[in-house]
Motif scaffolding. Structure first.
Motif, PDB file in Angstrom:
ATOM      1  N   ALA A 149      50.607   3.600  39.591  1.00 24.17           N
ATOM      2  CA  ALA A 149      49.334   3.863  39.603  1.00 24.17           C
ATOM      3  C   ALA A 149      49.242   5.578  39.196  1.00 24.17           C
ATOM      4  N   MET A 150      50.170   6.356  40.006  1.00 25.86           N
ATOM      5  CA  MET A 150      50.216   7.577  39.699  1.00 25.86           C
ATOM      6  C   MET A 150      50.611   8.168  38.570  1.00 25.86           C
ATOM      7  N   PHE A 151      51.418   7.202  37.837  1.00 23.73           N
ATOM      8  CA  PHE A 151      51.844   7.568  36.497  1.00 23.73           C
ATOM      9  C   PHE A 151      50.540   7.382  35.583  1.00 23.73           C
ATOM     10  N   MET A 152      49.857   6.401  35.824  1.00 21.24           N
ATOM     11  CA  MET A 152      48.632   6.126  35.202  1.00 21.24           C
ATOM     12  C   MET A 152      47.629   7.282  35.319  1.00 21.24           C
ATOM     13  N   ILE A 153      47.605   7.659  36.315  1.00 25.21           N
ATOM     14  CA  ILE A 153      46.694   8.948  36.730  1.00 25.21           C
ATOM     15  C   ILE A 153      47.204  10.269  35.836  1.00 25.21           C
ATOM     16  N   VAL A 154      48.564  10.482  35.855  1.00 30.62           N
ATOM     17  CA  VAL A 154      48.946  11.665  35.061  1.00 30.62           C
ATOM     18  C   VAL A 154      48.477  11.412  33.519  1.00 30.62           C
ATOM     19  N   LEU A 155      48.871  10.318  33.119  1.00 32.72           N
ATOM     20  CA  LEU A 155      48.509   9.757  31.580  1.00 32.72           C
ATOM     21  C   LEU A 155      47.011   9.808  31.393  1.00 32.72           C
TER      22      LEU A 155
ATOM     23  N   GLU B 238      49.149  18.197  53.578  1.00 35.43           N
ATOM     24  CA  GLU B 238      50.038  17.872  52.325  1.00 35.43           C
ATOM     25  C   GLU B 238      49.251  18.448  51.160  1.00 35.43           C
ATOM     26  N   ILE B 239      47.892  18.045  51.273  1.00 35.18           N
ATOM     27  CA  ILE B 239      47.138  18.514  50.403  1.00 35.18           C
ATOM     28  C   ILE B 239      46.780  19.836  50.102  1.00 35.18           C
TER      29      ILE B 239
ATOM     30  N   GLY C 180      51.718  12.868  46.157  1.00 37.75           N
ATOM     31  CA  GLY C 180      52.341  14.271  45.818  1.00 37.75           C
ATOM     32  C   GLY C 180      52.044  14.239  44.286  1.00 37.75           C
ATOM     33  N   VAL C 181      52.515  13.206  43.717  1.00 37.56           N
ATOM     34  CA  VAL C 181      52.640  13.520  42.024  1.00 37.56           C
ATOM     35  C   VAL C 181      51.278  13.783  41.675  1.00 37.56           C
ATOM     36  N   PHE C 182      50.215  13.354  42.226  1.00 34.73           N
ATOM     37  CA  PHE C 182      48.711  13.518  41.756  1.00 34.73           C
ATOM     38  C   PHE C 182      48.325  15.047  42.189  1.00 34.73           C
ATOM     39  N   LEU C 183      48.637  15.470  43.365  1.00 35.34           N
ATOM     40  CA  LEU C 183      48.243  16.681  43.991  1.00 35.34           C
ATOM     41  C   LEU C 183      49.243  17.951  42.958  1.00 35.34           C
ATOM     42  N   LEU C 184      50.443  17.735  42.721  1.00 34.81           N
ATOM     43  CA  LEU C 184      50.987  18.714  41.718  1.00 34.81           C
ATOM     44  C   LEU C 184      50.403  18.603  40.347  1.00 34.81           C
ATOM     45  N   SER C 185      50.502  17.364  39.699  1.00 37.16           N
ATOM     46  CA  SER C 185      49.991  17.150  38.465  1.00 37.16           C
ATOM     47  C   SER C 185      48.592  17.594  38.079  1.00 37.16           C
ATOM     48  N   ASP C 186      47.700  17.567  38.733  1.00 34.89           N
ATOM     49  CA  ASP C 186      46.385  17.915  38.625  1.00 34.89           C
ATOM     50  C   ASP C 186      45.929  19.277  39.474  1.00 34.89           C
TER      51      ASP C 186
ATOM     52  N   CYS D  34      57.183  15.950  38.775  1.00 37.23           N
ATOM     53  CA  CYS D  34      56.387  15.980  39.818  1.00 37.23           C
ATOM     54  C   CYS D  34      56.695  15.205  40.862  1.00 37.23           C
ATOM     55  N   LEU D  35      57.318  13.859  40.636  1.00 30.75           N
ATOM     56  CA  LEU D  35      57.987  13.010  41.527  1.00 30.75           C
ATOM     57  C   LEU D  35      59.109  13.572  42.194  1.00 30.75           C
ATOM     58  N   LEU D  36      59.965  13.928  41.461  1.00 36.76           N
ATOM     59  CA  LEU D  36      61.311  14.644  42.067  1.00 36.76           C
ATOM     60  C   LEU D  36      60.988  15.767  43.255  1.00 36.76           C
TER      61      LEU D  36
END
Length: 349
Positions: free
Chosen positions: A15-21, A75-76, A273-279, A317-319
């Motif tokens: 789902a988080m990859f989908m959001i990045v995409l 975290e946010i 965290g991927v969402f928070l970092l990527s957007d 972002c995931l790393l």
């Protein structure tokens, strides 16, 4: 029932990859149309719905924890402020509105989902009481009514804007939360287990079919010069059913390889965290620069470039999130939560 489900953990990551995409897609098809871009969009738009379905599925069996809410907010703030400071250091152009949105990310509405999800977490104990108060028949009726009211009736544009806001609202998140809880109480743990197992056998196909219907809907809207985004409303009937099907498919997924299970279990908690970092302002700024360059827009392999870009951002972002996730929560639990707890106790007195 074991709270850990490897398929759901994998769904969190997916789902988080989908959001990045989706975010990269948005900045790409604003400039040029590709059928494959529509395919990416249609198959990925279920991400937010799936994430909230997961929350409803698990939180229906949990109690409100102030510590978890504190850690979530910290975290946010941590990721947002770090990226915001980085944007200031490298002198990314900002106006006053961007400065306010970047610093007050929760209250400014810059990330609508973050604001609404925090509201949902605060409200979920009361939503749970409501759900448990319903009889089995009432649960079925309420499920049907919410689909009629928020997925079908809201296809009328004026009604959608006034109520569901295309799914970008706390109201829609509450509906999704209900269905996550409904699936667990009625189908997974209730008397509809056999039906659930039968549905799970075809749920993967259901996800593909409903997503393809969304692609066709977008293509049709494009042909008549209408906003293709109408097909991508979170509360669109086809998007909603696609999310339900994907959730059921992933829940029923059985991965036997222990090494893969360990990898998924390790990375899944860091997915948010991927969402928070990527957007954030920092990443969005550079995406707009590179996604609007001629070599990108004029490339015959633009869809492939979008996919490569999404994978690259996602992995980085995931790393980063995996490195900081536990440290952030440990710091919050040790230093932030005790202060919040004292304030909370004094307020109740």
């Amino acid at each position: 029932m074991n709270e850990r489900n490897i398929g759901i953990d994998l769904l969190r990551l997916l789902a988080m990859f989908m959001i990045v995409l989706l975010h990269i897609n948005l900045r790409a098809y604003l400039y040029i149309d590709f059928l494959s871009i529509y395919v990416f969009e249609s198959f990925s738009i279920v991400a937010v719905n799936c994430f909230v379905l997961i929350s409803g599925f698990f939180l229906i069996k949990q109690q409100f924890r102030l510590k978890k809410l504190t850690s979530l907010i910290f975290e946010i703030c941590f990721y947002t402020w770090v990226c915001f400071i980085a944007a200031l250091i490298i002198n990314i152009p900002m106006d006053i509105k961007m400065l306010i949105q970047g610093f007050f990310t929760i209250s400014s509405g810059f990330h609508w989902f973050i604001t609404c999800y925090i509201m949902l977490y605060i409200l979920f104990p009361f939503i749970n009481k409501f759900i448990y108060s319903l009889s089995l028949k009432q649960k079925h009726i309420f499920a049907i009514l919410t689909i009629l009211l928020f997925c079908i009736w809201t296809t009328v544009p004026n009604i959608n804007r006034q109520s569901a806001i295309r799914g970008y609202s706390i109201l829609w998140l509450c509906v999704l939360y209900y269905f996550g809880a409904y699936l667990r109480l009625v189908f997974v743990e209730g008397d509809k287990k056999e039906l659930f197992n039968k549905i799970s056998n075809f749920s993967g196909y259901g996800y593909i079919i409903f997503s393809l219907i969304t692609v066709f809907f977008m293509f049709l809207l494009n042909l008549i010069n209408k906003d293709v985004g109408i097909a991508l409303n979170y509360n669109s009937l086809f998007v909603f059913f696609a999310a339900i099907c994907l959730f059921i498919f992933m829940y029923s997924l059985n991965i036997k390889n222990k090494s893969i299970n360990k990898i998924i279990t390790f990375f899944a908690p860091a997915s948010f965290g991927v969402f928070l970092l990527s957007d954030n302002l920092f990443v969005i700024y550079y995406q707009k620069i590179y996604l609007t360059k001629d070599f990108f827009l004029q490339s015959f392999n633009m869809p492939l470039m979008v996919l490569i870009c999404a994978v690259s951002i996602y992995i980085v972002c995931l790393l980063i999130s995996s490195i900081f996730h536990k440290r952030i929560f440990n710091f919050s639990d040790k230093y932030i939560y005790p202060i919040i707890e004292k304030i909370y106790i004094k307020t109740l007195k």
